[in-house]
Structures are given as C-alpha cells and as structure tokens.
Enzyme design. Structure first.
Site, PDB file in Angstrom:
ATOM      1  N   ARG A 130     -72.185  90.567  10.342  1.00 58.60           N
ATOM      2  CA  ARG A 130     -72.362  89.159  10.357  1.00 58.60           C
ATOM      3  C   ARG A 130     -72.340  88.452   9.169  1.00 58.60           C
ATOM      4  NH1 ARG A 130     -70.708  88.965  14.881  1.00 58.60           N
ATOM      5  NH2 ARG A 130     -71.145  87.972  16.581  1.00 58.60           N
TER       6      ARG A 130
ATOM      7  N   GLU B 174     -68.322  80.891   7.972  1.00 58.16           N
ATOM      8  CA  GLU B 174     -66.966  81.095   8.312  1.00 58.16           C
ATOM      9  C   GLU B 174     -66.686  80.248   9.596  1.00 58.16           C
ATOM     10  OE1 GLU B 174     -67.363  85.588   9.322  1.00 58.16           O
ATOM     11  OE2 GLU B 174     -67.077  84.757  11.608  1.00 58.16           O
TER      12      GLU B 174
ATOM     13  N   HIS C 152     -62.811  88.127  10.365  1.00 64.38           N
ATOM     14  CA  HIS C 152     -63.540  88.427  11.526  1.00 64.38           C
ATOM     15  C   HIS C 152     -62.661  88.938  12.723  1.00 64.38           C
ATOM     16  CE1 HIS C 152     -67.608  87.513  13.753  1.00 64.38           C
ATOM     17  NE2 HIS C 152     -67.226  88.498  14.282  1.00 64.38           N
TER      18      HIS C 152
HETATM   19  C1  DGY Z   1     -69.006  90.347  18.466  1.00 64.74           C
HETATM   20  O1  DGY Z   1     -68.707  90.869  19.435  1.00 64.74           O
HETATM   21  O2  DGY Z   1     -70.251  90.055  18.226  1.00 64.74           O
HETATM   22  C2  DGY Z   1     -68.017  90.198  17.355  1.00 64.74           C
HETATM   23  O3  DGY Z   1     -68.570  89.965  16.115  1.00 64.74           O
HETATM   24  C3  DGY Z   1     -67.031  89.212  18.037  1.00 64.74           C
HETATM   25  O4  DGY Z   1     -65.748  89.767  17.551  1.00 64.74           O
END
Ligand code: DGY
Length: 324
Positions: free
Chosen positions: A238, A267, A285
């Site tokens: 993240r 982002e 992402h």
């Molecule tokens: C999640 O599922 O948390 C991913 O980052 C989304 O693609």
C-alpha cells in the site's frame, strides 16, 4: 420491495446483473470515484454498498447513511474504510481475501524480476533504436537466483511469494508480527528475523504488509540506510508504507540499487521525481489486475453483499461483532 444498494465504480457487468437480481441498484458505473458530497447524498437511502479500495468511506459519510447495513470492498485491503465507525453503526464490512493471492504474488515476482534485470529500461532503449552493437556490459542486472529474499508481511501473499522463491534457489528470510509455526517455516524454507536484520541482509526486500496508521512510513530514510547498496525494494502492499520521498533520494544517491513500486503515497497522483530515475520500475497499482482475479474478487464481494442483506453470514466479514 428490494433493498437499495449503491455501486461506486465501473465493475464487470456480470457483477451488476447479479446484484440486480436481488437489489434495486444505483450504479455509478464510472472509473472516477464519487465526490464525498455526492457519495453522501446517494448513500442516504441505501442498505448496501459495493465499493473499491480507491473509495474512501470515512466516519462522516457513514454517519450520513442511516440505512446502511453492509459495505463490501472489492479488494483484500480495506484501509479505505473506517471500520471502527462502521462497527459502531452496525454496518458489516467485508473484503475479498484468497482469490487474489497468487495473482498478486505473480505481480510481486514480475516487478522483482523486472527491476533486477532492468527489463523495462532495456526495452525502452531498444525501442528507441539505440542498439548499435553487442556489448559485454550491456544492461547488466542483478541475479535473482541464489539471492536472499526478505519478505516483510508473511501472510497469504507473502507465503505465495516464498513458494516462488524456492524455485529460484533463494534464501528466504521474513519479518512478521507473529512468527509462523515451525512446520510453515519448514514448508516455505523461510526463517524469521528482526526487521533490521532483514533490511541489512536481504538482496530483495518485498513489502506485503497491510496498511494501518501504525505502519505509516514503516520504510523511511533510516530503514533505507540499513539496506545494502546492491539491494532492491519492491512495494506491492500500500502507498504510505514507504516514505516515497526518502526512497527517491536513496535511489538517486545509489544507496539502493533499484526498486519496483506498484503503490504510491496519494495515488493515483505520485511523486513526479520517480520519473527522473532510471533504477525504478513503476506500475499503477495492478497487483491483482488479472481478468480472472478481478472477476473472482468482484463475485466474492457480490456474494458478501447478497449474504449480508439476505440474513446470511457474509463469508469475509472483517468486523464479525456486528453480526451477533
Ligand atoms: C487489494 O485487494 O487490496 C488490492 O490492492 C486491490 O487491487
């Protein structure tokens, strides 16, 4: 009368049509998120919400949704949702674990390989017509096989990455709040070490821990200074876990060999200085972005929403206390 739900984004039509069998659906259907005021207004009469990890659901919006009983995230991470506020309001929050584990591990591996062997940079150079002669030292990268992999966050995805590392003959060390059971460590040939030891010893540091305010800038200047100048960092977890400005400085000063970055602070905006670096591979992402995984995530979130609003127990409730 069918319960009313809101869908915040463009998702596959199969998800929408399945939800329409059970609910009166207000489908925003766009790749642009709803502005907070509009989200508030459209949630005012809704019992359910299907949302993406890019849609913030803070306490003030939850307070403006008196009928809301379920908020179902299409994603395994749910740091976009104020879960405590949902729990207080009796709203079930769900996520989509498992179905994206292998897909996200694939992307982590792809980024690691890409930055180690400098694939995007070499490809760009070739496309630019710069390949004039065979060269002994052309686009030299770093070996992945036999290297030491350091995984921070040894949950489902971390373990899937550790399995891949076995095929490359890597030594795997990991850091996690809770140590894996002995048989799991043996299965993945992985040893628990402290965070500092991992940063000092790993040739590739892979971040796979969930975001929470306690891990904000978990990797900052001090941590980057512990890493070897030959090492690479890969973040598919993240934005906010890494101090992006500190990472850019470390890469620019060659205190770090390279980085693969799939997630960014703030982002979809990101620090433009990343673009000035030739030792970083950047992706938008896309950890779970395979057709199969995105369909499975969407359907799992839909199942959770149907269960939550039809008196069943949703499979992936992260605040099960509201189901008592
Ligand atoms: C999640 O599922 O948390 C991913 O980052 C989304 O693609």
């Amino acid at each position: 009368m069918k319960p009313k739900i809101l869908i915040t984004r463009h998702f596959f039509p199969e998800l929408v049509s399945r939800l329409q069998m059970y609910f009166e659906v207000d489908n925003h259907g766009s790749n642009e998120g709803l502005p907070p005021a509009e989200l508030k207004a459209r949630l005012a009469d809704k019992a359910g919400l299907l949302l993406s990890v890019a849609d913030p659901l803070p306490a003030d919006i939850i307070a403006a949704a008196p009928h809301l009983r379920a908020a179902c995230n299409v994603g395994v991470g749910y740091n976009n949702i104020d879960v405590a506020a949902c729990t207080k309001a009796g709203i079930a929050v769900t996520n989509t674990p498992d179905v994206l584990t292998e897909t996200t591990a694939d992307l982590a591996w792809a980024l690691l390989m890409s930055v180690a062997r400098r694939l995007p940079m070499a490809e760009r150079w070739l496309r630019e017509g710069q390949w004039g002669a065979w060269r002994y030292d052309l686009w030299l990268g770093t070996d992945v096989h036999d290297a030491t992999l350091g995984i921070i966050g040894m949950g489902r995805i971390g373990q899937a990455v550790a399995r891949r590392a076995m095929g490359f003959g890597m030594k795997t060390i990991y850091h996690n709040r809770t140590r894996l059971a002995g048989e799991m460590e043996a299965k993945y040939q992985a040893s628990w070490v402290t965070k500092d030891t991992l940063l000092r010893e790993a040739d590739f540091v892979l971040l796979l821990l969930p975001y929470s305010p306690t891990v904000h800038h978990y990797i900052g200047e001090a941590e980057l200074r512990l890493m070897k100048p030959t090492a690479h960092l890969v973040n598919v977890a993240r934005g906010g876990i890494v101090d992006d400005a500190a990472l850019i400085t470390a890469l620019r000063e060659r205190r770090l060999c390279g980085a693969g970055v799939d997630v960014f602070e703030g982002e979809p905006k990101f620090n433009p200085d990343f673009l000035t670096l030739d030792n970083v591979v950047l992706t938008p992402h896309i950890g779970s972005a395979s057709k199969q995984a995105r369909m499975a995530m969407g359907m799992r979130a839909v199942d959770n929403l149907i269960a939550a609003l039809t008196g069943e127990r949703p499979r992936d409730c992260v605040n099960p206390e509201v189901l008592q």
